[in-house]
Scaffold this active site. Structure first.
Site, PDB file in Angstrom:
ATOM      1  N   CYS A   1     -11.843  -1.149  -1.682  1.00  0.00           N
ATOM      2  CA  CYS A   1     -11.656  -2.603  -1.683  1.00  0.00           C
ATOM      3  C   CYS A   1     -12.821  -3.309  -0.996  1.00  0.00           C
ATOM      4  O   CYS A   1     -13.133  -3.002   0.161  1.00  0.00           O
ATOM      5  CB  CYS A   1     -10.341  -2.937  -0.977  1.00  0.00           C
TER       6      CYS A   1
ATOM      7  N   TYR B   1     -14.569 -11.932  -9.532  1.00  0.00           N
ATOM      8  CA  TYR B   1     -13.166 -11.874  -9.934  1.00  0.00           C
ATOM      9  C   TYR B   1     -12.830 -13.019 -10.882  1.00  0.00           C
ATOM     10  O   TYR B   1     -12.039 -12.861 -11.817  1.00  0.00           O
ATOM     11  CB  TYR B   1     -12.256 -11.935  -8.699  1.00  0.00           C
TER      12      TYR B   1
ATOM     13  N   THR C   1      -1.550  -6.428   1.531  1.00  0.00           N
ATOM     14  CA  THR C   1      -3.000  -6.444   1.385  1.00  0.00           C
ATOM     15  C   THR C   1      -3.703  -5.554   2.398  1.00  0.00           C
ATOM     16  O   THR C   1      -3.195  -5.288   3.482  1.00  0.00           O
ATOM     17  CB  THR C   1      -3.543  -7.878   1.536  1.00  0.00           C
ATOM     18  N   VAL C   2      -4.889  -5.108   2.007  1.00  0.00           N
ATOM     19  CA  VAL C   2      -5.844  -4.505   2.928  1.00  0.00           C
ATOM     20  C   VAL C   2      -7.072  -5.407   2.953  1.00  0.00           C
ATOM     21  O   VAL C   2      -7.379  -6.050   1.941  1.00  0.00           O
ATOM     22  CB  VAL C   2      -6.240  -3.069   2.489  1.00  0.00           C
TER      23      VAL C   2
ATOM     24  N   TRP D   1      -0.050  -0.318  -1.056  1.00  0.00           N
ATOM     25  CA  TRP D   1      -1.101   0.665  -0.833  1.00  0.00           C
ATOM     26  C   TRP D   1      -0.461   1.888  -0.190  1.00  0.00           C
ATOM     27  O   TRP D   1       0.445   1.761   0.640  1.00  0.00           O
ATOM     28  CB  TRP D   1      -2.175   0.108   0.095  1.00  0.00           C
TER      29      TRP D   1
END
Length: 320
Positions: free
Chosen positions: A59, A190, A126-127, A92
């Site tokens: 990521c 993105y 999220t990470v 995750w």
């Protein structure tokens, strides 16, 4: 900042509606870890060994925190947990660890840390995320503030000779540079990849390449974005550039040209890649697996390309 659930268009972002442009969800847990917690806030205190940084190497948003942790010498102060490059729709997961369990937190899914603090947590998992080891609770997933706090609030634990990544005398100049990098490049790729219409894609593509040309020009007469020293701005740009030819050029249709065809940016990116703290955090196999396997709406068969040839990252850059 990548987020399981709602397919990739909510891995840190959503489509505003069908046929519209990609819009990133920017709501994060704003708890901070600071040297002197402010009364009446949920600030947590800086303390070696108290926190576990969960950051997937695949990521780009998490990669920032790994790089800054390395550059500042916080590796013995804040432990690191590395989820695998792919994840399910729920969370995750720690696929790379024995038994699929993070050895520090003892959990299979990062979601467990979010739910421990916020039962029924309604947003994406999220990470990067920082988890308090003793309680198993997530503290923050505010990726942008996280690295700035590493630079300022954890200063007493920096290694000797650590760079000043957020120099006070440059902050007013750095802020708009970093904002443009975020909106037009970090998020711009993105916006191209998840455009919901030809019109949205064309607009995103033009914005991205306007910014890339600006960076090519800016870096022509200076080694780093802010001059002669590496700063937070360089870290934030690097994590997009290092993924550009490997995934964004083809997978996200950012294909006016490759990074390796832009003489200044390509030399600059190689200069950073070969700087201790940068290149060793990069795993191109994990990067390609993440984008091509997780993004089923863009790549429904999940086939991971064998190319491109990425050996050029270790060639002389001539920027010294």
């Amino acid at each position: 900042m990548s987020t399981p659930g709602q397919e990739e268009h909510s891995k840190g972002g959503v489509y505003s509606s069908k046929g519209k442009e990609f819009t990133r969800d920017s709501s994060y847990i704003t708890t901070r870890i600071v040297a002197e917690p402010r009364p009446g806030t949920d600030d947590h205190p800086v303390e070696p060994g108290r926190y576990h940084l969960v950051a997937a190497r695949a990521c780009p948003w998490a990669n920032r925190t790994i790089i800054v942790r390395e550059l500042l010498g916080l590796t013995d102060v804040i432990s690191l947990g590395a989820p695998g490059p792919t994840h399910d729709a729920d969370s995750w997961t720690f696929d790379l660890d024995p038994g699929g369990v993070d050895p520090v937190l003892g959990i299979h899914k990062l979601k467990d840390a979010y739910e421990k603090r916020f039962p029924g947590y309604p947003r994406g998992i999220t990470v990067p995320a920082i988890v308090e080891v003793a309680t198993g609770e997530v503290v923050t997933n505010d990726f942008a503030q996280m690295t700035l706090d590493f630079s300022t609030e954890w200063k007493q634990y920096h290694r000797d000779g650590a760079p000043d990544l957020w120099p006070e005398h440059l902050r007013d100049e750095m802020a708009p540079v970093m904002k443009r990098i975020y909106t037009e490049v970090n998020n711009g790729v993105y916006r191209c990849g998840f455009a919901g219409s030809q019109e949205a894609y064309d607009s995103a593509y033009d914005r991205l390449w306007t910014a890339m040309d600006w960076l090519e020009e800016r870096l022509a007469d200076r080694r780093y974005l802010m001059g002669d020293a590496i700063t937070e701005a360089d870290v934030r740009l690097f994590t997009t550039l290092v993924r550009f030819d490997a995934v964004y050029h083809g997978h996200f249709k950012c294909n006016r040209n490759k990074l390796s065809e832009m003489p200044v940016l390509w030399a600059y990116a190689r200069d950073l890649f070969q700087t201790p703290g940068f290149g060793e955090t990069i795993d191109f196999d994990q990067i390609k697996q993440h984008y091509h396997i997780v993004h089923t709406d863009l790549n429904p068969l999940g086939i991971v390309p064998k190319g491109p040839d990425l050996s050029g990252w270790t060639t002389p850059h001539g920027r010294g």
